[in-house]
Design a protein around this motif. Structure first.
Motif, PDB file in Angstrom:
ATOM      1  N   VAL A 197      44.156  17.086  -1.512  1.00  0.00           N
ATOM      2  CA  VAL A 197      42.988  17.591  -0.792  1.00  0.00           C
ATOM      3  C   VAL A 197      42.453  16.448   0.065  1.00  0.00           C
ATOM      4  O   VAL A 197      42.126  15.384  -0.451  1.00  0.00           O
ATOM      5  N   VAL A 198      42.397  16.665   1.367  1.00  0.00           N
ATOM      6  CA  VAL A 198      42.026  15.570   2.260  1.00  0.00           C
ATOM      7  C   VAL A 198      40.783  15.914   3.076  1.00  0.00           C
ATOM      8  O   VAL A 198      40.723  16.956   3.728  1.00  0.00           O
ATOM      9  N   ALA A 199      39.785  15.029   3.025  1.00  0.00           N
ATOM     10  CA  ALA A 199      38.653  15.101   3.940  1.00  0.00           C
ATOM     11  C   ALA A 199      38.538  13.729   4.574  1.00  0.00           C
ATOM     12  O   ALA A 199      38.000  12.802   3.982  1.00  0.00           O
ATOM     13  N   GLY A 200      39.111  13.585   5.743  1.00  0.00           N
ATOM     14  CA  GLY A 200      39.161  12.276   6.413  1.00  0.00           C
ATOM     15  C   GLY A 200      37.792  11.812   6.864  1.00  0.00           C
ATOM     16  O   GLY A 200      36.823  12.576   6.849  1.00  0.00           O
ATOM     17  N   PRO A 201      37.699  10.542   7.272  1.00  0.00           N
ATOM     18  CA  PRO A 201      36.407   9.980   7.664  1.00  0.00           C
ATOM     19  C   PRO A 201      35.810  10.673   8.898  1.00  0.00           C
ATOM     20  O   PRO A 201      34.602  10.631   9.103  1.00  0.00           O
ATOM     21  N   ALA A 202      36.659  11.334   9.701  1.00  0.00           N
ATOM     22  CA  ALA A 202      36.144  11.952  10.923  1.00  0.00           C
ATOM     23  C   ALA A 202      35.762  13.415  10.716  1.00  0.00           C
ATOM     24  O   ALA A 202      35.266  14.070  11.629  1.00  0.00           O
ATOM     25  N   THR A 203      35.982  13.960   9.510  1.00  0.00           N
ATOM     26  CA  THR A 203      35.627  15.361   9.281  1.00  0.00           C
ATOM     27  C   THR A 203      34.121  15.477   9.042  1.00  0.00           C
ATOM     28  O   THR A 203      33.474  14.496   8.671  1.00  0.00           O
ATOM     29  N   PRO A 204      33.547  16.674   9.249  1.00  0.00           N
ATOM     30  CA  PRO A 204      32.098  16.835   9.049  1.00  0.00           C
ATOM     31  C   PRO A 204      31.684  16.382   7.646  1.00  0.00           C
ATOM     32  O   PRO A 204      32.439  16.587   6.689  1.00  0.00           O
TER      33      PRO A 204
END
Ligand SMILES: Nc1ncnc2c1ncn2[C@@H]1O[C@H](COP(=O)(O)OP(=O)(O)OP(=O)(O)O)[C@@H](O)[C@H]1O
Ligand SMILES: [Mg+2]
Length: 497
Positions: free
Chosen positions: A216-223
């Motif tokens: 599961v990925v939420a990168g630094p640029a995601t909201p």
């Protein structure tokens, strides 16, 4: 009257009332909304432009809504309505071998995820009646962890350390070690660099562990909303396996970044800042999250969910706000030390401040017997080494202890992505305890280590089999194993004979 006319006549054609709110202001992924008096906490909100968000803060006349989509197209004055539902994620085996975002949307281009169900990201932790004591081990394949800080299924163990001290690697290695076990692994990357996530996924793929994993990925640029929800979403995905009597392991990389996102959202929704500008409820947020890891009772199917949250420190400061919070929430911590890492002692586990509060009882009997006095011996050695550094004559007894300690330190060094079998761990510890490595040079210890698995398999096959199956070692097995190890020592010492 035909069926179609009946349907038309029974359709509710009258006017329906719907509360429509209005975006008052919007900044950095957080919208303040007025005109929705009935919205509940965590309710999913739908903007007319198609974006979603959820209610994070309720005030008498307005709502702080955290956006799950990019805010670019939104502006003050836009209309929004409550959905009456909460944020949900897909769960089930269809997620295995996939890389998804925190809402379960595929990021790997392999087509839509086939979900068994869709469950809320915020769920209650199992109650005390539904829980069982932690009784079964998690074999991490990392010698220093399995011998000194053994983990159990259902345990929550924090991995904490300075930047670039091998935190992610330790967690990924634990996942790799599960490739032939019945554990399903969920790796949640919150605010991690894309390159770091790529490296982790590559390691999982190369070592054949990816098919049992969900990433599961939420990168630094995601909201920020997506980053905030990621650990909770991962928990829900993992819980589904736990609740079906299976065993799951979740790695959350890392909760320091998550806490920073929580602080950012709290400041934007004007909650009062507390220590280090974090809002007062950051402890509650993480406790609520990690309480969901559990070993369930037989009546609830006997499944388990083990959690390995990761936290980052600065200059080794364990008493900063977030690390102390997490240390007090979890059942122990594995502390990685930057100095040890620089000296090449990898995994750089600082044995003096690491602890596992529940897993020791679950250790396989063979390993427990072998490693019984290891921790104390090692701690004594580290102190003694400092004293003897100042020179002077050293008693032969002390010298022997120093040699033993140095050999132990050498075997605790382990390359990345090379998990050990239980039998190899037992054998290596036995070899140190019995002094079989004392006469070897450091290079020879390396040779010994590399040749050991094959030697065990060849000369003591029954030992290898018995051991991995039950985790115990009979007297005869032990003798056979020691004999094999002695032969190996002799062979390593004088390779030409
Ligand atoms: N046991 C090991 N043997 C050899 N190299 C290692 C070992 N553990 C970690 N490394 C290397 O150390 C580097 C840092 O590791 P890693 O990315 O896991 O650290 P981290 O603490 O997660 O870093 P960050 O703070 O950036 O997230 C990587 O290049 C990794 O390959
Ligand atoms: Mg990392």
């Amino acid at each position: 009257m035909t069926e179609a006319t009946a349907r038309v006549q029974s359709a509710p054609l009258g006017p329906t009332a719907e509360h429509r709110g209005r975006v008052e202001d919007i900044a950095d992924g957080v919208a303040m909304i007025s005109g929705l008096p009935d919205v509940r906490l965590d309710e999913l909100l739908h903007f007319d432009g198609g974006q979603f968000g959820f209610a994070q803060v309720l005030e008498p006349d307005r709502i702080g809504c955290v956006l799950l989509d990019a805010a670019r197209a939104l502006q003050a004055g836009d209309a929004v309505r409550g959905t009456g539902d909460v944020v949900r994620v897909p769960v089930g085996r269809g997620l295995l071998g996939r890389i998804v975002d925190p809402l379960g949307r595929p990021l790997d281009g392999k087509g839509p995820v086939v979900a068994a169900a869709s469950l809320p990201v915020e769920r209650d932790a199992p109650g005390i009646i539904d829980r069982e004591l932690v009784t079964d081990p998690v074999q991490t394949g990392v010698l220093v962890v399995d011998t000194l800080f053994a983990l159990g299924r259902g345990q929550r163990e924090l991995i904490v350390g300075d930047p670039a001290t091998g935190k992610t690697t330790l967690a990924i290695d634990t996942i790799i070690a599960q490739k032939d076990s019945d554990m399903i692994c969920i790796y949640v990357a919150v605010g991690q660099k894309t390159s770091a996530v790529r490296r982790a996924v590559d390691a999982l793929e190369t070592h054949g562990a990816f098919d049992r994993c969900v990433v599961v990925v939420a990168g630094p640029a995601t909201p920020p909303g997506l980053q905030w929800i990621a650990p909770f979403a991962g928990m829900t995905m993992a819980e589904h396996f736990r609740d079906n009597g299976q065993h799951a392991l979740i790695v959350i990389d890392d909760l320091s970044k998550h806490a920073a996102t929580h602080r950012e959202i709290a400041l934007l929704t004007r909650q009062s800042p507390g220590r280090e500008a974090y809002p007062g409820d950051v402890f509650y947020v993480h406790a609520r999250l990690l309480e969901r890891a559990a070993k369930l009772s037989a009546a609830r199917g006997g499944g388990s969910l083990t959690a390995l949250p990761i936290a980052q420190t600065e200059a080794g400061n364990l008493s900063a706000y977030i690390p102390t919070n997490l240390i007090s929430i979890t059942d122990g911590q594995i502390v990685l030390d930057a100095r040890l890492f620089q000296e090449g002692q990898k995994p750089a586990v600082d044995v003096s401040v690491s602890v596992s509060r529940v897993g020791g009882k679950t250790q396989a009997p063979a390993l427990r017997d072998a490693a019984k006095s290891l921790r104390l011996d090692y701690a004594q050695f580290l102190e003694m080494e400092i004293f003897t550094r100042f020179g002077g004559t050293i008693e032969p007894r002390v010298q022997a202890q120093l040699t033993r300690g140095q050999r132990l330190r050498a075997v605790l060094r382990q390359p990345q992505h090379a998990p050990m079998r239980l039998i190899d761990e037992v054998a290596l510890v036995l070899a140190v305890q019995e002094g079989l490595l004392d006469s070897l040079t450091p290079e020879q210890v390396g040779t010994f280590r590399d040749a050991m698995p094959k030697a065990i398999d060849e000369t003591a096959i029954s030992v290898a089999r018995g051991n991995t199956a039950t985790g115990t070692l009979t007297k005869e097995d032990r003798a056979a194993l020691l004999a094999a190890l002695r032969t190996l020592t002799a062979a390593v010492e004088s390779p030409d004979v």
